[in-house]
Enzyme design. Structure first.
Site, mmCIF file in Angstrom:
data_model
loop_
_atom_site.group_PDB
_atom_site.id
_atom_site.type_symbol
_atom_site.label_atom_id
_atom_site.label_comp_id
_atom_site.label_asym_id
_atom_site.label_seq_id
_atom_site.Cartn_x
_atom_site.Cartn_y
_atom_site.Cartn_z
ATOM 1 N N CYS A 1 24.221 -0.856 2.872
ATOM 2 C CA CYS A 1 25.256 -0.987 3.879
ATOM 3 C C CYS A 1 25.075 -2.334 4.577
ATOM 4 O O CYS A 1 24.134 -2.521 5.320
ATOM 5 C CB CYS A 1 25.120 0.150 4.876
ATOM 6 S SG CYS A 1 26.486 0.214 6.006
ATOM 7 N N ALA B 1 0.796 -1.233 0.000
ATOM 8 C CA ALA B 1 0.000 0.000 0.000
ATOM 9 C C ALA B 1 0.829 1.285 0.000
ATOM 10 O O ALA B 1 0.452 2.269 -0.632
ATOM 11 C CB ALA B 1 -0.934 -0.011 1.219
#
Ligand code: PLP
Length: 400
Positions: A344, A197
């Site tokens: 990362c 959504a």
């Protein structure tokens, strides 16, 4: 003030979607699994939302499973298929980690892509071959990529899967496609479809997995029996209702938003590519085609023609001799919100797996920038980016 160009990461909630949430959280907050009046009211909200989501996604209401978003839907598709029919999972190398990680965790096969970011159909055919006694259980190929916006030829992929692995379920992650493509039509022949959504103006933490009738998967969560035993857990009623409102609005405005936003995206991409040296637009200029600092091949007409194979809202660029982190820092100083695709992990910055799979070298992949537009993007956002990005790139290169 912010010039928000990170709509592929998330979008703001549509006012109409927000409006339906508040009373459902504060007043009409019944648990749809209960037996009293307030519970029945909540159940009706779910039924309505299920019908709306089914209509928006080209599914039957009984094929809709409400989930907590794209990550859960993707995991449900992969793990739920593997548990239901043990076998091999196959996905493309550019899938979102919500698909790639469960496939790799299950020891699955990863299909190569070409330098335009399109699935290598010959390699897909090899991966579908299965082995003597272990069939392919599930194949997952996304409809549109979240970094580059490149659209996969799902019809061709579907034909290959049906021919070479007829027992396998075909899953597609349509999370990035909802605002820009006719998801109902394009995914009509897939067995499992994920949407989320918050990518189309609904709230975060709610999504859908479509599981076509007869194509069942084992649940990830048991308990409570919700979603006909396919997904345990008390429903996020307000979120689900808001998602349905957002989906309906998204589908209704697609025909006007797609040309509007793609025009803005083209202006943005062409504006940057024509003023900055050594910039590559992914899915448009391939890494093999260009040498760093050669922007003469960034031909506007050709770029526009190739962008047809990308969703309307993504402008994804790689700058030679620039680090995305530093560029994002400068852009944020000028209130421009964008993102890079490097991630990362374990303390070390890794280049995007999508760019690596497309053959971009590490140095170039570290210079990636994704500008993603949305239904709320205006000309002012694009102008701000056009005024800021070329000088920012120049400053960083001068500093190096
Ligand atoms: N799949 C794709 C293609 C996405 O872009 C994302 C989110 O960025 C997800 C899955 C995960 O969705 P969610 O944030 O709803 O867990």
């Amino acid at each position: 003030m912010a010039f928000y160009l990170d709509n592929a990461a998330t979008t703001g909630i549509r006012p109409s979607a927000l409006e339906v949430m508040v009373p459902l959280l504060a007043e009409e907050f019944g648990n749809p699994s209960g037996a009293h009046r307030m519970a029945r009211a909540a159940n009706r909200v779910l039924d309505d939302a299920r019908e709306t989501m089914a209509a928006c996604l080209g599914a039957e209401p009984g094929e809709i499973i409400f989930t907590s978003g794209g990550t859960e839907s993707d995991n449900l598709a992969i793990q739920g298929s593997l548990t239901a029919r043990p076998g091999i999972a196959v996905c493309s190398a550019i899938e979102h980690h919500a698909v790639l990680d469960p496939v790799e965790h299950a020891g699955g096969r990863v299909v190569r892509v070409n330098e335009d970011g399109l699935v290598d159909l010959d390699h897909l055919a090899d991966c579908l071959a299965g082995s003597e006694d272990v069939p392919v259980s599930v194949v997952s190929i996304m409809l549109a990529n979240n970094e580059t916006g490149v659209i996969q030829p799902l019809d061709q992929i579907e034909r290959l899967v049906r021919k070479l692995a007829p027992e396998a379920l075909l899953h597609t992650d349509a999370v990035q496609a909802m605002c820009w493509l006719d998801v109902a039509e394009l995914t009509a022949r897939a067995d499992l479809v994920s949407v989320s959504a918050h990518k189309f103006g609904g709230p975060k933490g709610v999504g859908v997995m479509v599981a076509r009738s007869g194509k069942n998967v084992e649940p990830l969560f048991r308990g409570g029996g919700q979603e006909r035993g396919r997904r345990g857990g008390t429903h996020n009623v307000a979120g689900i209702a808001a998602m349905a409102v957002a989906a309906k609005e998204t589908v209704a405005e697609r025909a006007t938003q797609v040309p509007r936003v793609s025009e803005l995206r083209d202006r943005l991409a062409d504006g940057i590519v024509s003023t900055v040296e050594g910039v590559f637009e992914t899915g448009v200029t391939s890494p093999a085609e260009l040498q760093p600092s050669d922007s003469t091949k960034n031909d506007k007409a050709k770029n526009e023609a190739k962008r047809i194979n990308k969703i309307a809202n993504i402008c994804h660029l790689c700058f030679a001799d620039v680090e995305s982190e530093a560029l994002l820092f400068l852009l944020e100083k000028d209130d421009i919100m964008a993102s890079a695709a490097s991630s990362c992990s374990s303390g070390a910055i890794e280049p995007s797996h999508v760019l690596t799979a497309m053959g971009f070298d590490r140095q170039l992949a570290f210079g990636s920038l994704r500008l993603s537009l949305g239904y709320g993007t205006t000309e002012a956002d694009v102008e701000a980016a056009l005024n800021t990005i070329p000088p920012a790139v120049q400053r960083l290169r001068e500093r190096a």
